[in-house]
Design an enzyme around this catalytic site. Structure first.
Site, short mmCIF file in Angstrom:
data_model
loop_
_atom_site.label_atom_id
_atom_site.label_comp_id
_atom_site.label_asym_id
_atom_site.label_seq_id
_atom_site.Cartn_x
_atom_site.Cartn_y
_atom_site.Cartn_z
N ASP A 109 0.69 -1.18 -0.05
CA ASP A 109 0.09 0.07 -0.06
C ASP A 109 0.81 1.23 0.09
O ASP A 109 0.19 2.43 0.17
CB ASP A 109 -0.92 0.09 1.17
CG ASP A 109 -0.32 -0.05 2.45
OD1 ASP A 109 0.99 0.11 2.48
OD2 ASP A 109 -0.88 -0.10 3.49
N HIS A 141 3.30 2.15 2.17
CA HIS A 141 4.05 2.32 3.25
C HIS A 141 5.52 2.24 3.37
O HIS A 141 5.99 1.72 2.76
CB HIS A 141 3.27 1.66 4.60
CG HIS A 141 3.53 0.29 4.82
ND1 HIS A 141 2.57 -0.68 4.92
CD2 HIS A 141 4.61 -0.39 4.87
CE1 HIS A 141 3.12 -1.92 5.18
NE2 HIS A 141 4.46 -1.67 5.03
C1 F6R Z 1 9.16 -3.01 8.48
C2 F6R Z 1 9.10 -2.03 7.42
C3 F6R Z 1 7.93 -2.16 6.30
C4 F6R Z 1 8.42 -3.31 5.23
C5 F6R Z 1 7.10 -3.55 4.39
C6 F6R Z 1 7.70 -4.75 3.20
O1 F6R Z 1 10.55 -2.68 9.36
O2 F6R Z 1 9.52 -1.24 7.38
O3 F6R Z 1 7.82 -1.14 5.71
O4 F6R Z 1 9.75 -2.91 4.76
O5 F6R Z 1 5.95 -3.90 4.86
O6 F6R Z 1 7.79 -5.72 3.87
P1 F6R Z 1 8.50 -6.99 3.12
O7 F6R Z 1 9.79 -6.66 2.59
O8 F6R Z 1 8.29 -8.01 4.01
O9 F6R Z 1 7.60 -7.03 1.88
#
Ligand code: F6R
Length: 260
Positions: free
Chosen positions: A136, A138
């Site tokens: 999304d 973030h």
């Molecule tokens: C967690 C964080 C989140 C992840 C994101 C993607 O510390 O900063 O913003 O980077 O949710 O997560 P993955 O890499 O598992 O797809």
């Protein structure tokens, strides 16, 4: 913003690990901001391999955390403190004292958030903050419509993010609803931001963050406001970038001395 398109996740991990190693060679006590989740794991593996091979001495580096679940008991294997200790601090041969993060078990969560922002400032600020991106858009756990000026604070996860993260828990019900995250304003204070995105599932979020307008609806678009932001994407995550050919040509022609 610089966009670097790499063939795959391993190449992205190697590229960013080398940028971290270069930083640590120049500034041995650098404060490295790390993210959790699946995406950055190749970075940590590649950096630990460089340390083991004696290519870089990271023994004075310091590690800080981006975000944390609220309410998981201390020592829970999926608390981000546990994850960063396991995936980053230990493989680099560092002591726990080299690590700092927000206290997700604090009774006074707001005070813990303010204390963490203060601690980051007192530590001299983050030299390089590694980021992933949510489907999304973030960064950290700044979900859509987070203030672009936000500081470290408590946030509520979207249902989408809880579902995305359920793979780390036994069931969706176990994924906390609340988190502490560095705010977007806090993240923007790091000297260098490096976002890694891999896989087709991130292609829409990457395109919106890189080529869309700066908007709270897409928190990662705040990287457009930073003077030194690098976005490393594999071919799949680059799949929806309109300027992909330009990004490839620019990187191919980049003088080597510039680094990332
Ligand atoms: C967690 C964080 C989140 C992840 C994101 C993607 O510390 O900063 O913003 O980077 O949710 O997560 P993955 O890499 O598992 O797809």
């Amino acid at each position: 913003m610089e966009v670097v398109i790499v063939p795959d996740a391993a190449a992205g991990g190697e590229l960013i690990a080398e940028a971290l190693a270069t930083l640590v060679r120049r500034k041995p006590e650098a404060l490295l901001g790390v993210a959790t989740g699946s995406t950055p794991l190749p970075v940590y593996e590649a950096l630990a391999a460089k340390v083991r091979a004696g290519e870089v001495d990271a023994s004075r580096a310091r590690i800080c955390q981006l975000d944390e679940y609220v309410g998981l008991p201390a020592g829970h294997p999926e608390s981000y403190r546990s994850v960063v200790l396991r995936e980053v601090v230990e493989p680099l041969g560092l002591d726990e004292s080299a690590f700092m993060g927000p206290d997700g078990t604090a009774e006074d969560v707001q005070a813990a958030c303010e204390a963490y922002d203060r601690a980051l400032r007192e530590a001299g600020g983050v030299d390089l903050q590694l980021l992933g991106i949510g489907t999304d858009g973030h960064i950290g756990f700044n979900e859509p419509c987070s203030s672009l000026a936000s500081r470290t604070r408590i946030k509520t996860l979207t249902q989408q993010t809880r579902e995305d993260n359920a793979r780390f828990f036994d069931s969706l019900d176990e994924v906390p609803h609340h988190v502490i995250t560095q705010g977007i304003g806090t993240i923007l204070e790091a000297r260098h931001l490096v976002l890694l995105a891999t896989g087709e599932g991130k292609a829409d979020a990457v395109a919106q963050a890189v080529e869309g307008p700066v908007a709270a609806l897409v928190p990662a678009s705040a990287l457009q406001l930073h003077p030194h932001a690098t976005v490393v994407v594999d071919e799949a995550a680059a799949g929806k970038l309109k300027l992909a050919e330009y990004f490839r040509a620019t990187y191919a022609a980049k003088p080597e001395w510039q680094g990332l």
